[in-house]
Design a protein around this motif. Structure first.
Motif, PDB file in Angstrom:
ATOM      1  N   THR A  10     101.632  12.476  57.169  1.00 56.58           N
ATOM      2  CA  THR A  10     100.460  13.237  56.715  1.00 56.58           C
ATOM      3  C   THR A  10      99.376  12.260  56.266  1.00 56.58           C
ATOM      4  O   THR A  10      99.676  11.252  55.616  1.00 56.58           O
ATOM      5  CB  THR A  10     100.834  14.171  55.544  1.00 56.58           C
ATOM      6  OG1 THR A  10     101.840  15.091  55.972  1.00 56.58           O
ATOM      7  CG2 THR A  10      99.623  14.944  55.047  1.00 56.58           C
ATOM      8  N   ARG A  11      98.137  12.532  56.612  1.00 53.77           N
ATOM      9  CA  ARG A  11      97.006  11.715  56.167  1.00 53.77           C
ATOM     10  C   ARG A  11      95.939  12.630  55.578  1.00 53.77           C
ATOM     11  O   ARG A  11      95.548  13.617  56.205  1.00 53.77           O
ATOM     12  CB  ARG A  11      96.387  10.915  57.329  1.00 53.77           C
ATOM     13  CG  ARG A  11      97.334   9.944  58.016  1.00 53.77           C
ATOM     14  CD  ARG A  11      97.660   8.746  57.127  1.00 53.77           C
ATOM     15  NE  ARG A  11      98.504   7.785  57.810  1.00 53.77           N
ATOM     16  CZ  ARG A  11      99.836   7.816  57.800  1.00 53.77           C
ATOM     17  NH1 ARG A  11     100.468   8.798  57.157  1.00 53.77           N
ATOM     18  NH2 ARG A  11     100.530   6.891  58.433  1.00 53.77           N
ATOM     19  N   ASN A  12      95.476  12.307  54.377  1.00 54.29           N
ATOM     20  CA  ASN A  12      94.367  13.028  53.743  1.00 54.29           C
ATOM     21  C   ASN A  12      93.173  12.086  53.701  1.00 54.29           C
ATOM     22  O   ASN A  12      93.170  11.118  52.932  1.00 54.29           O
ATOM     23  CB  ASN A  12      94.744  13.451  52.317  1.00 54.29           C
ATOM     24  CG  ASN A  12      95.858  14.470  52.306  1.00 54.29           C
ATOM     25  OD1 ASN A  12      95.844  15.421  53.077  1.00 54.29           O
ATOM     26  ND2 ASN A  12      96.842  14.283  51.439  1.00 54.29           N
ATOM     27  N   THR A  69      91.908  20.669  59.237  1.00 55.94           N
ATOM     28  CA  THR A  69      93.189  20.021  59.534  1.00 55.94           C
ATOM     29  C   THR A  69      93.334  19.897  61.046  1.00 55.94           C
ATOM     30  O   THR A  69      93.013  20.830  61.783  1.00 55.94           O
ATOM     31  CB  THR A  69      94.359  20.853  58.966  1.00 55.94           C
ATOM     32  OG1 THR A  69      94.208  20.970  57.555  1.00 55.94           O
ATOM     33  CG2 THR A  69      95.694  20.187  59.256  1.00 55.94           C
ATOM     34  N   CYS A  70      93.795  18.735  61.497  1.00 57.92           N
ATOM     35  CA  CYS A  70      94.061  18.553  62.925  1.00 57.92           C
ATOM     36  C   CYS A  70      95.312  17.681  63.082  1.00 57.92           C
ATOM     37  O   CYS A  70      95.876  17.215  62.081  1.00 57.92           O
ATOM     38  CB  CYS A  70      92.862  17.916  63.626  1.00 57.92           C
ATOM     39  SG  CYS A  70      92.372  16.320  62.950  1.00 57.92           S
ATOM     40  N   GLN A  71      95.745  17.472  64.306  1.00 59.66           N
ATOM     41  CA  GLN A  71      96.947  16.671  64.563  1.00 59.66           C
ATOM     42  C   GLN A  71      96.640  15.572  65.564  1.00 59.66           C
ATOM     43  O   GLN A  71      95.883  15.790  66.527  1.00 59.66           O
ATOM     44  CB  GLN A  71      98.073  17.561  65.085  1.00 59.66           C
ATOM     45  CG  GLN A  71      98.493  18.624  64.079  1.00 59.66           C
ATOM     46  CD  GLN A  71      99.817  19.277  64.424  1.00 59.66           C
ATOM     47  OE1 GLN A  71     100.586  18.768  65.220  1.00 59.66           O
ATOM     48  NE2 GLN A  71     100.088  20.415  63.802  1.00 59.66           N
ATOM     49  N   TRP A  72      97.226  14.382  65.325  1.00 60.22           N
ATOM     50  CA  TRP A  72      97.020  13.247  66.219  1.00 60.22           C
ATOM     51  C   TRP A  72      98.273  12.362  66.206  1.00 60.22           C
ATOM     52  O   TRP A  72      98.740  11.978  65.142  1.00 60.22           O
ATOM     53  CB  TRP A  72      95.809  12.428  65.776  1.00 60.22           C
ATOM     54  CG  TRP A  72      95.488  11.281  66.691  1.00 60.22           C
ATOM     55  CD1 TRP A  72      95.760   9.961  66.477  1.00 60.22           C
ATOM     56  CD2 TRP A  72      94.835  11.352  67.967  1.00 60.22           C
ATOM     57  NE1 TRP A  72      95.311   9.201  67.532  1.00 60.22           N
ATOM     58  CE2 TRP A  72      94.740  10.030  68.469  1.00 60.22           C
ATOM     59  CE3 TRP A  72      94.329  12.395  68.731  1.00 60.22           C
ATOM     60  CZ2 TRP A  72      94.154   9.738  69.700  1.00 60.22           C
ATOM     61  CZ3 TRP A  72      93.738  12.109  69.949  1.00 60.22           C
ATOM     62  CH2 TRP A  72      93.659  10.795  70.428  1.00 60.22           C
ATOM     63  N   ALA A  73      98.790  12.094  67.367  1.00 63.60           N
ATOM     64  CA  ALA A  73      99.940  11.194  67.524  1.00 63.60           C
ATOM     65  C   ALA A  73     101.106  11.586  66.607  1.00 63.60           C
ATOM     66  O   ALA A  73     101.726  10.729  65.966  1.00 63.60           O
ATOM     67  CB  ALA A  73      99.515   9.747  67.240  1.00 63.60           C
ATOM     68  N   VAL A  77      96.493  15.413  60.077  1.00 61.19           N
ATOM     69  CA  VAL A  77      95.366  14.754  59.419  1.00 61.19           C
ATOM     70  C   VAL A  77      94.486  15.817  58.765  1.00 61.19           C
ATOM     71  O   VAL A  77      93.888  16.652  59.448  1.00 61.19           O
ATOM     72  CB  VAL A  77      94.538  13.932  60.435  1.00 61.19           C
ATOM     73  CG1 VAL A  77      93.413  13.187  59.715  1.00 61.19           C
ATOM     74  CG2 VAL A  77      95.422  12.952  61.197  1.00 61.19           C
ATOM     75  N   ASN A  78      94.445  15.809  57.429  1.00 59.98           N
ATOM     76  CA  ASN A  78      93.542  16.684  56.679  1.00 59.98           C
ATOM     77  C   ASN A  78      92.237  15.914  56.456  1.00 59.98           C
ATOM     78  O   ASN A  78      92.251  14.806  55.912  1.00 59.98           O
ATOM     79  CB  ASN A  78      94.146  17.063  55.329  1.00 59.98           C
ATOM     80  CG  ASN A  78      95.432  17.851  55.481  1.00 59.98           C
ATOM     81  OD1 ASN A  78      95.484  18.813  56.234  1.00 59.98           O
ATOM     82  ND2 ASN A  78      96.493  17.439  54.785  1.00 59.98           N
ATOM     83  N   ILE A  79      91.115  16.501  56.879  1.00 57.08           N
ATOM     84  CA  ILE A  79      89.827  15.804  56.836  1.00 57.08           C
ATOM     85  C   ILE A  79      88.857  16.561  55.938  1.00 57.08           C
ATOM     86  O   ILE A  79      88.762  17.792  55.997  1.00 57.08           O
ATOM     87  CB  ILE A  79      89.204  15.698  58.244  1.00 57.08           C
ATOM     88  CG1 ILE A  79      90.161  15.003  59.209  1.00 57.08           C
ATOM     89  CG2 ILE A  79      87.867  14.960  58.202  1.00 57.08           C
ATOM     90  CD1 ILE A  79      89.692  15.027  60.657  1.00 57.08           C
ATOM     91  N   ILE A  80      88.112  15.812  55.112  1.00 55.51           N
ATOM     92  CA  ILE A  80      86.995  16.385  54.364  1.00 55.51           C
ATOM     93  C   ILE A  80      85.731  15.651  54.804  1.00 55.51           C
ATOM     94  O   ILE A  80      85.623  14.433  54.660  1.00 55.51           O
ATOM     95  CB  ILE A  80      87.195  16.263  52.836  1.00 55.51           C
ATOM     96  CG1 ILE A  80      88.415  17.075  52.401  1.00 55.51           C
ATOM     97  CG2 ILE A  80      85.955  16.736  52.102  1.00 55.51           C
ATOM     98  CD1 ILE A  80      88.701  17.051  50.919  1.00 55.51           C
ATOM     99  N   ASP A  81      84.785  16.409  55.369  1.00 52.66           N
ATOM    100  CA  ASP A  81      83.487  15.863  55.801  1.00 52.66           C
ATOM    101  C   ASP A  81      82.531  16.014  54.620  1.00 52.66           C
ATOM    102  O   ASP A  81      82.268  17.122  54.162  1.00 52.66           O
ATOM    103  CB  ASP A  81      82.990  16.648  57.023  1.00 52.66           C
ATOM    104  CG  ASP A  81      81.599  16.207  57.465  1.00 52.66           C
ATOM    105  OD1 ASP A  81      81.261  15.029  57.248  1.00 52.66           O
ATOM    106  OD2 ASP A  81      80.856  17.038  58.017  1.00 52.66           O
ATOM    107  N   GLY A 274      93.637   4.211  64.264  1.00 51.76           N
ATOM    108  CA  GLY A 274      93.522   3.414  63.039  1.00 51.76           C
ATOM    109  C   GLY A 274      93.855   4.215  61.797  1.00 51.76           C
ATOM    110  O   GLY A 274      94.469   3.706  60.856  1.00 51.76           O
ATOM    111  N   VAL A 275      93.451   5.494  61.786  1.00 55.26           N
ATOM    112  CA  VAL A 275      93.750   6.362  60.629  1.00 55.26           C
ATOM    113  C   VAL A 275      95.255   6.470  60.415  1.00 55.26           C
ATOM    114  O   VAL A 275      95.761   6.323  59.293  1.00 55.26           O
ATOM    115  CB  VAL A 275      93.118   7.763  60.837  1.00 55.26           C
ATOM    116  CG1 VAL A 275      93.685   8.769  59.831  1.00 55.26           C
ATOM    117  CG2 VAL A 275      91.605   7.688  60.719  1.00 55.26           C
TER     118      VAL A 275
END
Length: 696
Positions: A10-12, A69-73, A77-81, A274-275
């Protein structure tokens, strides 16, 4: 319901930068390439998914932090813009408080800009590991090496350059991956969804070899294993390089640098790699720390809570949002434990139980119901009644109080009044909702004029607030002109006495105290010390005197503005067992503070702004002359891509309308940014502030 992904996958992250560096465009590309969106939204077309508010779509800027929220590899990945405009810096502050990592964007032409430095300092404050993405390398004047130099000079960090651009400006077509020593070229026909990985072009081999050696040199200075491999003449594998990069990133000793052009669909997939490779999961960051509680009182003793699903529940409310369909939404970061929809949690700051009626996973303003949330996740709750930004939600059997979020003080006021009687109640209720949503927005009533005053971080901030009142809350109101929010303080030590004695309804009200005041540390606010013994003055009356002091501190002694940074000692008091009352000491505290502050050289303070003006050479003289006429102080001048950059500090009161004046004085070619710097003693004559008293 099980976790979408293990906590270590998980990445925030947040995406942060100066205004117009391409944050929202980059987020839109991330959503497209991860399959979260089926088409790319564009900021300039007003159809970006993350800019969902009408005001954002019309102005082409981000105003409120939006989560998705999206998914990669195989990772979630939870993203805040976040917004880039300085007026909405609170959105960045509260987002960074709950994130584990961040992507900082740079404009490939401008490099590090003022708001970039501000968000960088905010990330340093919360010790958030970062990646850098140098964006807009397709623009005329883009210079990758100059951007890297500005990172070293202005951000004070070590850039770990992992990529070099292939081509420049309109010929920019791909990047060289220095870790793998490969070239990545994007396919324009598939909107960048497909790309080819090939050997480094012959014309770039020397450059790639040089910069790869430079990267290994920097990494080996911080990683003994890598150094040993290099000394022994062994081959350095990409895995070993990535491990060294991740270690430096997590220790905040360096920042990996990627490059691309989000608008032209280049560079996003390696950035996502990289994330997941270099930024931490919730399990990689230190366990969250909170205060132990005794009843409802927070103790000085601290405790930690590990990011585990089987630990007691603990979460921080970092954002409140009004939703026309479901009511109030509370955005939370879950630090430990799990929470079921419909469960009850404890709010230790308010001493109340709250029910989480529904749990939602947010995609900008779209909602997806979930049954349960887990440690490390960012979700929204429906059903909370008495919760504000910065509150802790926890398990009542294992309570703790997490550190609150600090909010900036507003620097600008405007008066507002309802147009009709029917609007009066709606206005009060709407302003209350907006205050709950935005802690940098304040509302108060002037004691002298009875006007309702709203205070914010800048003209744009208050313009958006009034626009939302009209459209979203359907309130018709008249709005005054912006006014400066002045402050007061003292410049030396002073001593004062307050004595109150009055007969009311046959009962005596008595209070008497002696205070000493002195200037405090900048940013410390009011500091109170009681030097009297319990025999001189019992604790209950000390508390009453302190209330009076705090009241007088908020009202000032010169012109009624709130004071800042004052130390107060209660040095003496008289106590009469038969006549002393708490009201008497409260009034005596007010009198003594005003007397003491009046003898301590009080001074009026005005907000001073840090201003950066970017202007062509031929207009520099006019711009500097204009800034000097506004009592500005020129701090620095530098050359950036053929334009002059003028750094200055200017009192806020002299900056109203500057945008129009700059445009007309530079044939529309000058731009500027402005952010709060500090409060400084007012040096202009009192007549120059006409009208500011009642507005501020």
């Amino acid at each position: 319901m099980n976790r979408t992904a293990p906590i270590n996958l998980t990445r925030n992250i947040g995406i942060m930068a100066h205004i117009d560096a391409g944050k929202t465009t980059t987020t839109e590309r991330i959503l497209y390439y991860t399959g979260r969106s089926y088409k790319m939204g564009e900021v300039h077309d007003g159809n970006a998914v993350m800019d969902w508010m009408e005001q954002e779509q019309e102005r082409g800027i981000t105003i409120t932090a939006a989560a998705t929220t999206c998914q990669w590899a195989g990772h979630v990945v939870n993203i805040i813009d976040t917004p880039g405009h300085v007026d909405f810096t609170i959105e960045v502050e509260r987002s960074l408080r709950v994130l584990d990592g961040a992507i900082t964007l740079l404009d490939g032409v401008a490099g590090v800009e003022p708001q970039t430095e501000t968000v960088w300092r905010q990330a340093n404050k919360y010790r958030v590991p970062r990646l850098l993405f140098v964006n807009k390398l397709d623009r005329v004047g883009a210079n990758y090496d100059r951007c890297i130099d500005s990172v070293r000079e202005r951000l004070g960090t070590i850039p770990l350059v992992l990529q070099r651009p292939i081509g420049a400006e309109d010929r920019f077509e791909g990047v060289i991956d220095l870790v793998e020593n490969k070239a990545i070229i994007w396919d324009n026909e598939t909107l960048g969804a497909e790309y080819s990985v090939a050997p480094v072009p012959e014309s770039y081999q020397d450059e790639a070899e040089l910069h790869r050696e430079m990267l290994l040199d920097v990494l080996s200075q911080h990683d003994d294993r890598l150094l040993e491999t290099m000394i022994n003449g062994e081959t350095v594998t990409p895995e070993a390089i990535r491990e060294a990069i991740r270690d430096m990133t997590l220790r905040l000793e360096g920042v990996p640098v990627f490059c691309g052009a989000a608008f032209k669909n280049k560079g996003i997939q390696p950035l996502l790699d990289g994330v997941v490779r270099y930024l931490p999961s919730p399990a990689d960051v230190p366990a969250v720390t909170g205060h132990k509680l005794k009843g409802s009182e927070a103790l000085d003793e601290l405790t930690t809570r590990d990011a585990k699903d089987d630990a007691p529940f603990a979460a921080l409310v970092f954002k409140i949002m009004s939703d026309s369909y479901v009511g109030q939404l509370c955005f939370i970061r879950v630090y430990s434990g799990t929470l079921q929809a419909g469960a009850t949690v404890w709010n230790p700051a308010r001493g109340k139980r709250e029910r989480a009626s529904r749990l939602l996973r947010m995609h900008a303003n779209q909602r997806e119901d979930i049954d349960q949330c887990f440690a490390g996740e960012i979700v929204a709750i429906v059903g909370m009644k008495n919760v504000v930004t910065g509150d802790t939600l926890c398990d009542e059997k294992s309570p703790l109080l997490l550190e609150r979020i600090e909010f900036p003080e507003p620097v600008i006021n405007i008066a507002i009044e309802p147009k009709t009687k029917a609007d009066q109640e709606k206005l009060a209720a709407s302003l209350q909702k907006l205050m709950v949503e935005d802690p940098s927005f304040r509302v108060h009533v002037s004691e002298e004029t009875g006007q309702t005053l709203i205070a914010g971080m800048g003209e744009l901030h208050l313009e958006i607030i009034t626009d939302r009142l009209l459209r979203e809350f359907k309130v018709e109101a008249n709005v005054g002109k912006p006014q400066v929010a002045y402050r007061e303080t003292i410049r030396k030590t002073g001593r004062g006495e307050g004595k109150f004695l009055r007969q009311t309804a046959g009962k005596s009200q008595f209070g008497h105290c002696v205070l000493e005041v002195r200037p405090g540390t900048r940013g410390a606010g009011l500091t109170f010390r009681n030097l009297c013994t319990a025999l001189t003055l019992p604790p209950g009356f000390v508390a009453a005197a302190q209330q009076g002091i705090e009241s007088a501190y908020q009202g000032g002694v010169l012109a009624g503005y709130p004071m800042v940074d004052v130390e107060v000692d209660l040095v003496d008091a008289t106590y009469d067992e038969s006549e002393s009352t708490e009201l008497g000491y409260k009034i005596a505290g007010v009198m003594a503070f005003r007397d003491a502050a009046g003898h301590a050289d009080p001074v009026l303070l005005e907000p001073v702004m840090a201003v950066e003006v970017v202007v062509p050479d031929e207009f520099v003289g006019d711009v500097i002359g204009d800034l000097n006429g506004r009592r500005g102080e020129i701090r620095n001048m530098t050359l950036r891509n053929g334009s002059q950059v003028v750094d200055a500090t200017v009192p806020l009161g002299r900056m109203f309308g500057y945008s129009t004046d700059l445009r007309s004085g530079t044939q529309g070619r000058g731009t500027y940014t402005m952010q709060f710097s500090h409060f400084s003693p007012v040096s202009e004559p009192a007549g120059d502030r006409a009208g500011a008293r009642h507005g501020g």
